[in-house]
Design a protein around this motif. Sequence first.
Motif, short mmCIF file in Angstrom:
data_model
loop_
_atom_site.label_atom_id
_atom_site.label_comp_id
_atom_site.label_asym_id
_atom_site.label_seq_id
_atom_site.Cartn_x
_atom_site.Cartn_y
_atom_site.Cartn_z
N ILE B 74 0.82 -1.21 0.00
CA ILE B 74 0.00 0.00 0.00
C ILE B 74 0.86 1.26 0.00
O ILE B 74 0.48 2.26 -0.59
N SER B 75 2.01 1.21 0.62
CA SER B 75 2.93 2.34 0.55
C SER B 75 4.29 1.93 1.07
O SER B 75 4.43 0.88 1.71
N VAL B 76 5.29 2.74 0.76
CA VAL B 76 6.58 2.56 1.41
C VAL B 76 6.98 3.92 1.99
O VAL B 76 6.63 4.96 1.44
N VAL B 77 7.67 3.86 3.11
CA VAL B 77 8.05 5.10 3.79
C VAL B 77 9.55 5.05 4.11
O VAL B 77 10.04 4.07 4.66
N ILE B 78 10.25 6.11 3.70
CA ILE B 78 11.64 6.26 4.14
C ILE B 78 11.53 6.85 5.55
O ILE B 78 11.10 7.99 5.73
N THR B 79 11.89 6.04 6.54
CA THR B 79 11.54 6.40 7.91
C THR B 79 12.64 7.08 8.69
O THR B 79 12.37 7.90 9.57
N ASP B 80 13.88 6.73 8.39
CA ASP B 80 14.93 7.25 9.24
C ASP B 80 16.25 7.35 8.49
O ASP B 80 16.47 6.67 7.48
N LEU B 81 17.08 8.20 9.01
CA LEU B 81 18.43 8.34 8.49
C LEU B 81 19.34 8.34 9.70
O LEU B 81 19.22 9.18 10.59
N SER B 82 20.21 7.33 9.75
CA SER B 82 21.09 7.22 10.90
C SER B 82 22.48 6.83 10.44
O SER B 82 22.66 5.80 9.77
N GLU B 83 23.45 7.63 10.75
CA GLU B 83 24.83 7.40 10.34
C GLU B 83 24.94 7.06 8.85
O GLU B 83 25.46 6.02 8.47
N HIS B 84 24.38 7.91 8.04
CA HIS B 84 24.44 7.79 6.59
C HIS B 84 23.69 6.58 6.03
O HIS B 84 23.87 6.21 4.88
N THR B 85 22.89 5.90 6.85
CA THR B 85 22.08 4.79 6.35
C THR B 85 20.61 5.16 6.45
O THR B 85 20.13 5.57 7.50
N PHE B 86 19.92 5.01 5.32
CA PHE B 86 18.48 5.25 5.31
C PHE B 86 17.75 3.96 5.68
O PHE B 86 18.19 2.87 5.33
N PHE B 87 16.64 4.13 6.37
CA PHE B 87 15.79 3.00 6.73
C PHE B 87 14.43 3.20 6.10
O PHE B 87 13.96 4.33 6.01
N ALA B 88 13.82 2.09 5.69
CA ALA B 88 12.50 2.20 5.07
C ALA B 88 11.57 1.13 5.64
O ALA B 88 12.01 0.14 6.23
N LYS B 89 10.28 1.37 5.44
CA LYS B 89 9.27 0.39 5.83
C LYS B 89 8.35 0.16 4.64
O LYS B 89 7.98 1.09 3.93
#
Lengths: 165, 151
Positions: B74-89
């Motif tokens: 249904i969607s994807v979300v770029i949730t966080d950026l920590s120490e140059h690494t992006f996190f997604a859900k």
Amino acid sequence: MSIADLPKEQDLVEYKVDRILEEANTDTRIVVLARQDSALDTFPIWVGAAEGNAIKLALDTMITPRPMSHDLVKSFAEHLNITIQRVVIADVKSSTYYAMVHVSNKGLERTIDARPSDAISLALRAPCPIYITQDVLKRRSTTNLDAWLAKLDSKNIGTPEVQET
Amino acid sequence: MITQMHVKGLMFDPYNNAYIVVLRDEEHADMLPIWVGKSEAGAISMSLENVTPPRPMTHDFMKSFLDAYNAKVISVVITDLSEHTFFAKVHLMYEDSEYTVDARPSDAIALALRSNAPVFANNSVLTKQSSEELEQWLENLKPEDFGKLDS
């Protein structure tokens, strides 16, 4: 439940991933499957570098800091309660192998068309057994030879070693 | 708060020998560059260019896997950026329940493009990115790269 053209159980031979070879000077890897029952038989499959690396990570049971693509598929399966039952290398056409990933959920079985590299990568992570059909085993020897020859042709024979000026 | 982003394109970053997926919001106020590997960039570019490969690539297989049981992205979300690494859900809908699965942005975006699902970014990521990553990104840009941004 079983569909008529799916390979039957007695037609399946179980293999395991033995090793991943790098082919010199190319962007390909060779996934060497070996018979699980320790009969002396290996079955090479040529895959791309990225696909080969994905399999190598799983083979070496490396834990990556972030989920790789096939870890994500496994994660989907876990969230949705889908069981990855087995993967089957079920066909070969023009030197290309075709794989099927067998899954089940609440008694509903499905097969998903996949490249062998994706199927194997997922099988190692699931984990689930890897099978090759008798039919593919029978037809593979010439296929492999063709693949070898095609590679020789393009790399060694086709390019002149010395160029006159 | 989240903002819907559009995948504007891919750029090669010769300094890091990697690719940059450029996300932009509708008003073009925010831009989010995400560094991805070569094969991940390939998976995204095939979708952007509507290329249908002869055999299912990894994310095509991923979509088939979900399709087999009618699970929908249904969607994807770029949730966080920590120490140059992006996190997604990745948000999935399956049998009237919603599931949230942790993913790398490259996998999430490649899957979203194949599923016609929207891509969002947490506003905190957009704010963080502007300080944390933009400087590095600008340093790496060459003048000729700018033309590729707006398609």
